[in-house]
Design an enzyme around this catalytic site. Structure first.
Site, PDB file in Angstrom:
ATOM      1  N   ARG A 165     -13.866  -5.208  65.139  1.00 62.20           N
ATOM      2  CA  ARG A 165     -13.212  -5.721  63.910  1.00 62.20           C
ATOM      3  C   ARG A 165     -12.128  -6.744  64.262  1.00 62.20           C
ATOM      4  O   ARG A 165     -11.042  -6.755  63.674  1.00 62.20           O
ATOM      5  CB  ARG A 165     -12.582  -4.589  63.084  1.00 62.20           C
ATOM      6  CG  ARG A 165     -13.513  -3.602  62.498  1.00 62.20           C
ATOM      7  CD  ARG A 165     -14.615  -4.174  61.622  1.00 62.20           C
ATOM      8  NE  ARG A 165     -15.612  -3.151  61.463  1.00 62.20           N
ATOM      9  CZ  ARG A 165     -16.628  -3.004  62.319  1.00 62.20           C
ATOM     10  NH1 ARG A 165     -16.808  -3.855  63.314  1.00 62.20           N
ATOM     11  NH2 ARG A 165     -17.489  -2.041  62.160  1.00 62.20           N
ATOM     12  N   SER A 240     -12.676   0.168  54.327  1.00 64.75           N
ATOM     13  CA  SER A 240     -11.854   1.001  55.213  1.00 64.75           C
ATOM     14  C   SER A 240     -10.471   0.379  55.347  1.00 64.75           C
ATOM     15  O   SER A 240     -10.354  -0.810  55.640  1.00 64.75           O
ATOM     16  CB  SER A 240     -12.485   1.070  56.610  1.00 64.75           C
ATOM     17  OG  SER A 240     -13.755   1.657  56.508  1.00 64.75           O
ATOM     18  N   GLU A 339      -6.834  -2.390  58.636  1.00 61.81           N
ATOM     19  CA  GLU A 339      -7.932  -3.347  58.815  1.00 61.81           C
ATOM     20  C   GLU A 339      -7.740  -4.607  57.957  1.00 61.81           C
ATOM     21  O   GLU A 339      -7.982  -5.710  58.435  1.00 61.81           O
ATOM     22  CB  GLU A 339      -9.276  -2.682  58.482  1.00 61.81           C
ATOM     23  CG  GLU A 339     -10.441  -3.604  58.725  1.00 61.81           C
ATOM     24  CD  GLU A 339     -11.782  -2.990  58.342  1.00 61.81           C
ATOM     25  OE1 GLU A 339     -12.115  -1.903  58.842  1.00 61.81           O
ATOM     26  OE2 GLU A 339     -12.489  -3.617  57.539  1.00 61.81           O
TER      27      GLU A 339
END
Ligand SMILES: Cc1cc2nc3c(=O)[nH]c(=O)nc-3n(C[C@H](O)[C@H](O)[C@H](O)COP(=O)(O)OP(=O)(O)OC[C@H]3O[C@@H](n4cnc5c(N)ncnc54)[C@H](O)[C@@H]3O)c2cc1C
Length: 349
Positions: A165, A240, A339
């Site tokens: 990510r 998320s 995130e």
């Protein structure tokens, strides 16, 4: 000549549906408009924020000073190379429409990334991934405006610094590049990726079609409120909220000691490191699905998603995320990293 809109509300442009206005807002539908907008902002010494589908953003209630540049570039082109197809999509193509396009043509490589919101141009930013696939597995080139030099460049995957990510666009040079188009190398007639146990089990056959994998992924995602569905009470999220932490052996030992015999899920990574489940840590720190604090809370179907309800503000999201992070840190000594990207005067520290 460009004419940005002034004081444009941003909440309708992001999936959390919170946040204030952009001082200036412009949608660019071609590369010339992107270049003109970047020059316009540079000549006024204004910061530029690039907006895709707003599905990985927390925008401050006070809004954003500077120019918010919405990416509206469209178009998909493919070329056959021996045994593979290279398909280039403009940054403003809706990601899931593009994935469907590739699956319908029998091009393997993106099927597990079905159902993820947002636009193509954002996929290299955090190396979008799900169910064992990441865009870095297939990206061969990223065409971008380098705002530092004012030139359009084509970046190879090795220039992108892809990680879990993460990429250089996200962590090393945030804001420097405006992604204009992305090229993916896919396998015509290739078998779908089935490395993720949940998806393989759900499909129930060992040689499914790409379309069957896509349908299954979307079904599984829907059961977790991980596709955008306006009728879903968990709809207002950015997916998320926390990354799964990756720790070294010493870090793991310290967390295991605090976990005191609980069977903590873990996945081995490169160089002896271990990825942990942020959802597991949050649950074991005492938070449960659906738990709310006023107009924000955890999704009823996914521990990692923070969702907004009527009356929520960005500061409520940040305060709740801070509380979750503090709870996990107090229980396990692990500091979860968010995130999504925060715009404006907001953060969870
Ligand atoms: C329900 C739901 C499920 C999700 N599931 C997943 C998942 O499974 N896996 C996953 O990885 N993510 C997931 N996400 C997060 C999100 O969808 C992805 O990160 C997506 O790629 C963000 O795209 P976007 O166009 O909405 O980007 P935005 O939210 O608009 O922007 C995100 C960041 O990228 C930058 N950016 C966007 N476009 C460009 C561009 N053209 N050039 C330069 N910078 C740009 C922005 O400036 C910002 O910093 C999910 C989100 C939601 C709401």
């Amino acid at each position: 000549m460009i004419a940005p809109v002034e004081h444009a509300p941003l909440a309708p442009h992001c999936t959390l549906r919170v946040g204030g206005a952009a001082r200036f807002f412009l949608e660019a539908r071609d590369e010339a408009a992107v270049l003109a907008a970047a020059e316009w902002a540079a000549s006024r010494r204004l910061p530029v924020r690039v907006l895709g589908g707003g599905s990985n953003l927390v925008i401050a209630d006070e809004g954003v000073d500077g120019l918010v540049l919405k990416i509206g570039l469209r178009g998909v082109a493919a070329r056959d190379l021996s045994g593979v197809v290279e398909v280039t999509a403009a940054a403003g193509e809706p990601w899931d429409d593009f994935v469907r396009h590739t699956v319908e043509r029998g091009w393997a490589g993106l099927e597990c990334l079905s159902g993820i919101p947002g636009l193509v141009g954002a996929t290299p930013i955090q190396n979008v991934g799900a169910y064992g696939q990441e865009v870095s597995d297939t990206i061969t080139a990223v065409r971008a405006l380098d705002r530092e030099t004012g030139r359009i460049v084509t970046l190879a995957p090795t220039d992108c610094g892809f990680g879990y990510r993460d990429s250089r666009f996200k962590s090393r040079f945030p804001g420097r590049y405006v992604v204009l188009a992305v090229t993916y190398r896919l396998a015509p007639g290739g078998a779908p990726y089935l490395g993720y146990a949940d998806i393989a089990r759900e499909i129930g056959t060992t040689s499914p079609s790409l379309a069957a994998v896509r349908e299954t992924v979307i079904r599984v995602r829907r059961s977790k409120s991980m596709v955008l569905d306006p009728d879903d009470p968990n709809a207002r999220s950015c997916g998320s909220f926390f990354l799964n932490p990756i720790v070294d052996a010493a870090g793991l030992a310290a967390i295991d000691a605090r976990a005191a015999g609980l069977a903590m899920p873990r996945w081995p990574q490169a160089e002896g490191r271990v990825k942990l489940s942020a959802a597991w840590l949050i649950e074991r720190a005492g938070f449960s699905r659906g738990q709310a604090a006023g107009p924000v809370g955890l999704s009823t179907r996914h521990t990692l998603a923070i969702v907004c309800h009527d009356g929520a503000r960005a500061q409520d999201v940040a305060a709740f995320a801070h509380r979750v992070r503090a709870g996990v840190e107090a229980r396990f000594g692990v500091r979860l990293q968010p995130e999504p990207i925060f715009w404006g005067t907001i953060g969870i520290d």
